[in-house]
Design an enzyme around this catalytic site. Sequence first.
Site, PDB file in Angstrom:
ATOM      1  CG  PHE A 174      -1.978   1.047   1.234  1.00 49.20           C
ATOM      2  CD1 PHE A 174      -3.243   0.754   0.750  1.00 49.20           C
ATOM      3  CD2 PHE A 174      -1.735   2.333   1.695  1.00 49.20           C
ATOM      4  CE1 PHE A 174      -4.257   1.719   0.724  1.00 49.20           C
ATOM      5  CE2 PHE A 174      -2.727   3.313   1.663  1.00 49.20           C
ATOM      6  CZ  PHE A 174      -3.991   3.002   1.179  1.00 49.20           C
TER       7      PHE A 174
ATOM      8  CB  SER B  80      -5.135   1.414  -7.112  1.00 53.59           C
ATOM      9  OG  SER B  80      -5.556   0.574  -8.183  1.00 53.59           O
TER      10      SER B  80
ATOM     11  NE  ARG C 168     -13.673   9.685  -9.006  1.00 60.13           N
ATOM     12  CZ  ARG C 168     -12.894   8.622  -8.853  1.00 60.13           C
ATOM     13  NH1 ARG C 168     -13.027   7.589  -9.661  1.00 60.13           N
ATOM     14  NH2 ARG C 168     -11.959   8.591  -7.917  1.00 60.13           N
TER      15      ARG C 168
ATOM     16  CE1 TYR D  92      -6.851   9.577 -17.656  1.00 55.82           C
ATOM     17  CE2 TYR D  92      -8.670  11.109 -17.894  1.00 55.82           C
ATOM     18  CZ  TYR D  92      -7.862  10.320 -17.092  1.00 55.82           C
ATOM     19  OH  TYR D  92      -8.066  10.269 -15.742  1.00 55.82           O
TER      20      TYR D  92
END
Lengths: 565, 565
Positions: B155, B160, B417, B478
């Site tokens: 970690f 991720s 987001r 992307y």
Amino acid sequence: MDGGAAERPSRTIEAMTSTSDNSSVALPPMRFDLWGTADEAKPLSDSIKKLLSQAMGVDTDKDHTVDAASVTLTEPRLSESAVQDLERIVGAKNVSQDREQRMARARGKSSLDLLEWRSGDVVSAPDAVLVPGTEDEVLAILEYCSEHEIAVVPFGGGTSVVGGVNPVSGEFDAVISVDLRRFDAIEDVDPVSGLATLGAGLSGPHAEFLLAEHGLQLGHFPQSFPYATIGGFAVTRSAGQNSAGYGRFDDMVRELTVVTPKGVFHPGKQSPASAAGPDLKEIVMGSEGAFGIATRVRVHVHPIPQVKRYEAFVFPSFGVGADALRAVEQQGTGPTVIRLSDEIESAINFTSSDAIGEKSQAPQGCLCITVFEGTYEHAESRHKETRELLLASGGTSVGEGPARKWEEGRFGAPVLRDSLLDAGALCETLETATDWANAPRLKKAVGDALATSLNDSGTMALVMCHISHVYATGCSLYFTIVAGQDDQPLAQWRAAKQAVSKAIEANGGTITHHHAVGTDHMPYMTDEIEPLGVEILRGIKRTLDPAGILNPGKLIPAGAESNPS
Amino acid sequence: MDGGAAERPSRTIEAMTSTSDNSSVALPPMRFDLWGTADEAKPLSDSIKKLLSQAMGVDTDKDHTVDAASVTLTEPRLSESAVQDLERIVGAKNVSQDREQRMARARGKSSLDLLEWRSGDVVSAPDAVLVPGTEDEVLAILEYCSEHEIAVVPFGGGTSVVGGVNPVSGEFDAVISVDLRRFDAIEDVDPVSGLATLGAGLSGPHAEFLLAEHGLQLGHFPQSFPYATIGGFAVTRSAGQNSAGYGRFDDMVRELTVVTPKGVFHPGKQSPASAAGPDLKEIVMGSEGAFGIATRVRVHVHPIPQVKRYEAFVFPSFGVGADALRAVEQQGTGPTVIRLSDEIESAINFTSSDAIGEKSQAPQGCLCITVFEGTYEHAESRHKETRELLLASGGTSVGEGPARKWEEGRFGAPVLRDSLLDAGALCETLETATDWANAPRLKKAVGDALATSLNDSGTMALVMCHISHVYATGCSLYFTIVAGQDDQPLAQWRAAKQAVSKAIEANGGTITHHHAVGTDHMPYMTDEIEPLGVEILRGIKRTLDPAGILNPGKLIPAGAESNPS
């Protein structure tokens, strides 16, 4: 524009179609005991002969050339049924057990190889030469040899200087040489993306000749360029003289087609860059035929440059010059070629080869060559920014003459070595790389190790050095050595090479920057990549080549050697 | 000069020292269910809310935020003796079974991860968190876990977006999270060679902060920069926004220290480039903790640039703009940053985030951002040559404003987001790369697959695309997607992701250009690297991690999946 690419292929292609037995197998263009062809040989000038005899005790009147007829080769060992089986795979015309064919693939081109022909010893040759034409044929060969315990040595241009193509049988009873020359096509030319797929058996000039028909260039010019092949460049991590501009060959490779005993795969097929796990291309590059046989290579190509600009500089010392090259690379001013010779090599470069050993009026100091390629505007702006930085870093321009002279002669040095060996001198090159900060220590350590070992053998040694590949964090160091042979030149050079290899590992260098591992550097691989690195290579080999037939005795140290404890 | 590196570390470093139980284990700075910290959250503007509700049917008044107390985690499963043994290895203060610690390392930051917290399902958490401080401790952990069948998940920053840090037990009864944050030193700074050794646990800002004290910069700025770590960058093949100038992270890495269950090794230690066999660095990079744990990374660093120059351009279409970026990269004119947004993303970029959904007077077309760093002279000459080529390729300059605005907001999108998910919208990104010639086909295929799948789920989808990484032979693509959530948003996004992943593999793209594989891309790895590629990865894993404890269920497909026949 560089004429080199356009001029050379004709001779090579012609040589590739000559044959010497009933098969249609072609002979490699290089003579078995020379780097070049016999017609390239150039006799030594009187001044060089004087230097050799007076300073190094070489008796240059003694004849050291090899009579091909007097060479004793090992006898072919394949059974008749094995030969028939292999002929069924590739066709009878693509199998040869002919003496001349086997002799031409019995040795690479290290000085040890060339001296071995001169030693009178029995020379190990491959038991047969196979020339497959498709991936299916290569796969069938590998499956057959895995089942029948026959070692397989892939053969491209035969230019290895580390024993890479030598026919080591390892634990097997026979060994065949698999010549890739029939993989000679250019496919999938994509001028938009700047990509072309090249057959692994194409020589450097032949590949450039075919690309030139599309207005494209690869731009990979190692000293082996006239003979070495695309596949060989890839699996040995070759680096060419234009590496500052176009990168090492491993930078140019986008995808490979690799045939292994367990099947075919295509590492790199996806995209220019990926985060989908480890980069498997980087496992094949440097694998030297021990994991599989590369048959096609998709490479980055670029338009033939509109213009080439040349300028040479002189620096007061190698250290000042090295700092200048470092500044250029770290700033990113963009030369296509940049290289720097040390004081001794510079003195020789400033002298015509006919006048080596004479007193010279040439400039003193260290010679730096720069070349710039591209569009008119790009080459001009890169040239301007680079020259300003080199001048500000202590350099003095000496015009374009020495840079053009370097380019004209750049593939000639190995041919001069042929003449030196024939005259009874030792001549060899070796190379390493390290961080910029460590380069002075490593250069001194290598020079000292060479001088000590060769002086102990009773000869003065001329050791020259240059930087020919620069990176943001470090550079290569390339050494050329000329000395006198003693009674046992093979043992003499092996001792010097061992001393220098230990010095490299002890002083922060890599055992090879671009010559690869083969047999000669294998003993140093455990130091280089640590025991766990060796275990990783063994694990990959078990996966792809479980019978261990592919190029045994090269690259990966056997059990005992990997745990020196 | 970029202020980003100097401003951010203070907050991150502060967050790293907070703790919530008797151990001294620090909490990661990111809130478990958000990308950013809670104080970074930014409410959506009325215009965005209107867009979501009117075009995508999102009920923005419904509260989708997560109450931490209501989350159910799996119970810790380590035996008391195992915990005591692990405490003996790293010290009791460096082991935690605390709920908050486990929760903070239970999921990464993909939208699937963030939606899962909101789903009410029981969330799998690591059974304990360990924070070793030395390579010996890491080795002892790996040896202990190999013997006692405990899975180990390394970690770093926990950023991720592919499931890479999620605590998959695989065949084992327990799984621990090994946090690398104590590897936070900078060592071996070599300003001559441009090299520095960084602890794998250093975050991007912390690393830049420490390097800045030496006048140096790494220059790696992915969107995860504020939180992600040096080790994570290396083992996931991260690519940052300055990749045109400084390369991907894998280009910056010179050497790694890697602890495996079979010992420690240091791939790349020798030199800037080598021909001594396969490049073993390239096996570790992209290995995502499945082969070993990277504890230190020696990277290429450079002087903090004297100057930064900015200019934005507009192109009439994405195709014309892409051709211009290709010309820049193939000519080598040398921007530090170059990126191109498609029509939809450009329209959004030209609008302030408060005004999304409003009518805009901004320029029409596709926005291209360029930034140039270096010395005054170098940045100026690179800027001049690049702008001339962009103008000649159909671009129109729109000044430096949009480029500066992009740079100011470049780490902000993931925080937006958070707000979109909280409001009940779907928002996710995905990325691929391909050859220049294939980019139009791949872009269309991805866009079509997303639109079809999301439309089938009953929502309009906003799909934006940009090129942010360019290579001589190709580019990245992307995509950012905003849509409405249906009743089952996890299943809804999984269906869209599967459709687009199949479209990528069928249309010549890589399954991931810089987000890595983790759990989410693993099903596509056999297509990506072929069955033989999967076998190679398994062979390496058997060598380094014979018990298979390292990050099981990630990267390497299990048996059945690798042979779809």
